[in-house]
Design an enzyme around this catalytic site. Sequence first.
Site, PDB file in Angstrom:
ATOM      1  N   PRO A   2       9.621  29.899 -21.579  1.00 27.83           N
ATOM      2  CA  PRO A   2       9.653  29.718 -20.123  1.00 27.83           C
ATOM      3  C   PRO A   2       8.393  29.027 -19.613  1.00 27.83           C
ATOM      4  CG  PRO A   2      10.269  31.959 -20.728  1.00 27.83           C
ATOM      5  CD  PRO A   2       9.757  31.309 -21.966  1.00 27.83           C
ATOM      6  N   GLU A   3       8.559  28.221 -18.576  1.00 31.49           N
ATOM      7  CA  GLU A   3       7.404  27.600 -17.940  1.00 31.49           C
ATOM      8  C   GLU A   3       6.799  28.599 -16.953  1.00 31.49           C
ATOM      9  OE1 GLU A   3       6.901  23.731 -17.599  1.00 31.49           O
ATOM     10  OE2 GLU A   3       8.454  23.145 -19.011  1.00 31.49           O
ATOM     11  N   LYS A  52       1.562  31.839 -18.462  1.00 31.45           N
ATOM     12  CA  LYS A  52       2.799  32.408 -18.993  1.00 31.45           C
ATOM     13  C   LYS A  52       2.663  33.889 -19.340  1.00 31.45           C
ATOM     14  CE  LYS A  52       4.119  27.872 -20.692  1.00 31.45           C
ATOM     15  NZ  LYS A  52       4.623  27.033 -21.799  1.00 31.45           N
ATOM     16  N   ARG A 258       6.027  18.961 -30.571  1.00 34.58           N
ATOM     17  CA  ARG A 258       6.917  19.057 -29.413  1.00 34.58           C
ATOM     18  C   ARG A 258       7.501  17.682 -29.104  1.00 34.58           C
ATOM     19  NH1 ARG A 258       5.750  23.444 -26.153  1.00 34.58           N
ATOM     20  NH2 ARG A 258       7.755  22.972 -25.188  1.00 34.58           N
TER      21      ARG A 258
END
Length: 272
Positions: A2-3, A52, A258
């Site tokens: 999650p951001e 986060k 990524r």
Amino acid sequence: MPEGHTVHRLAAVHQRMFRGRPVTVSSPQGRFADGAHMLDGRVLTEAEAHGKHLLLGFGDEQILHIHLGIYGTYVLGPGPAPVPTGAVRLRLTADTGYADLRGPNVCELLAPGEVKALRDRLGPDPLRADADPALAWRRIERSRTPIAVLLLDQKVVAGPGNIYRAEVLFRAGIHPLLPGRELTRDQWAEIWADLVALMADGVRTGRIDTVRPAHTPEAMGRPPRVDDHGGEVYVYRRTGQPCLVCAVEVRTVQLAGRNLFWCPGCQPPVPG
């Protein structure tokens, strides 16, 4: 993973549901049984996020630290809470509802000194009022590392993930492989202001929308984006599709493990 806006939304939900109330705390799975026993029946005094990381305070210097990681999920709902199913690491219940946590990367109790050490390791969070973007700039301006990598380094900026990283660089017209030390102070100020605005919108709406009014589906007469992540974006997961601004094909490449998305037309490399 999650951001950061998602974790701030979770903190806000915990505030609304549990703050100021005694909370029943359990670990149906059993992996957090000792910690749950220490917290059971205490009053939740605060819920906040830094990047986060979700931090839940229970007074008496008991702070519950949660990091969802890649697989962590929350289910929240009104009472009565259903019979736990699956690997529920943590359950909070009160007269206002319940929260079930499954599969987090971290679920642990921290002392205040340990929380401070955690915060000291993190960069400024664009969603926090106490954030100082100059702290991030001091790391960026002397780094040879590409700005696209720096924006995902939680020690530099806490909260942004792959979507916000790709989108703010596109909106600023900055090539993602530009070394941090070649970024100008004005460019960093623009990136930071954009992160603050876009991530605040994410907290408010629960989705990531980054396109400007001229590039929405309604304005362009195009179909809405269909993607598990939702939201209207310029380059994220749009590989091979035409840029909404210049029509050049969006590209992707692996960078530091990524997927990196960018538009060669709108984000040309700086001549060097």
